[in-house]
Design a protein around this motif. Sequence first.
Motif, PDB file in Angstrom:
ATOM      1  N   PRO A  35      27.211 -54.719  49.403  1.00 56.23           N
ATOM      2  CA  PRO A  35      26.022 -53.858  49.392  1.00 56.23           C
ATOM      3  C   PRO A  35      24.929 -54.404  50.325  1.00 56.23           C
ATOM      4  O   PRO A  35      24.849 -55.609  50.570  1.00 56.23           O
ATOM      5  N   LEU A  36      24.101 -53.516  50.829  1.00 59.71           N
ATOM      6  CA  LEU A  36      23.091 -53.864  51.824  1.00 59.71           C
ATOM      7  C   LEU A  36      22.197 -55.021  51.388  1.00 59.71           C
ATOM      8  O   LEU A  36      22.018 -55.986  52.137  1.00 59.71           O
ATOM      9  N   GLU A  37      21.627 -54.942  50.199  1.00 65.12           N
ATOM     10  CA  GLU A  37      20.722 -56.003  49.737  1.00 65.12           C
ATOM     11  C   GLU A  37      21.432 -57.353  49.667  1.00 65.12           C
ATOM     12  O   GLU A  37      20.884 -58.376  50.063  1.00 65.12           O
ATOM     13  N   GLN A  38      22.652 -57.343  49.168  1.00 69.70           N
ATOM     14  CA  GLN A  38      23.418 -58.587  49.079  1.00 69.70           C
ATOM     15  C   GLN A  38      23.776 -59.079  50.483  1.00 69.70           C
ATOM     16  O   GLN A  38      23.776 -60.282  50.741  1.00 69.70           O
ATOM     17  N   SER A  39      24.056 -58.163  51.395  1.00 72.18           N
ATOM     18  CA  SER A  39      24.352 -58.535  52.781  1.00 72.18           C
ATOM     19  C   SER A  39      23.176 -59.271  53.404  1.00 72.18           C
ATOM     20  O   SER A  39      23.355 -60.275  54.095  1.00 72.18           O
ATOM     21  N   ILE A  40      21.982 -58.781  53.151  1.00 71.55           N
ATOM     22  CA  ILE A  40      20.782 -59.424  53.690  1.00 71.55           C
ATOM     23  C   ILE A  40      20.627 -60.821  53.098  1.00 71.55           C
ATOM     24  O   ILE A  40      20.357 -61.787  53.821  1.00 71.55           O
TER      25      ILE A  40
END
Length: 84
Positions: A35-40
């Motif tokens: 997921p995007l937030e975890q990727s960041i």
Amino acid sequence: MKKEIQEGDITTLSFEQALKQLEVIVENLERGDVPLEQSIDIYERGEALKKHCEKLLKVAEAKVEKIQLSQEGSPEGVEPLDAQ
């Protein structure tokens, strides 16, 4: 298969441990199923791991020395590897 990314203080990791964690982060990000937030979050940890590895490499590089030879070819001392 999604691999687990370790958390904790990066500064306590050896070069090998930090590099292994960085490899896991790259694998997870390359798969594209994070997921995007975890990727960041894991990207930021990866950046910190990269900096830590670079720091450890610089320390190791500073310890490597080149043997100086006399005109006769016998060792007479050492100098830093990158000295000219």
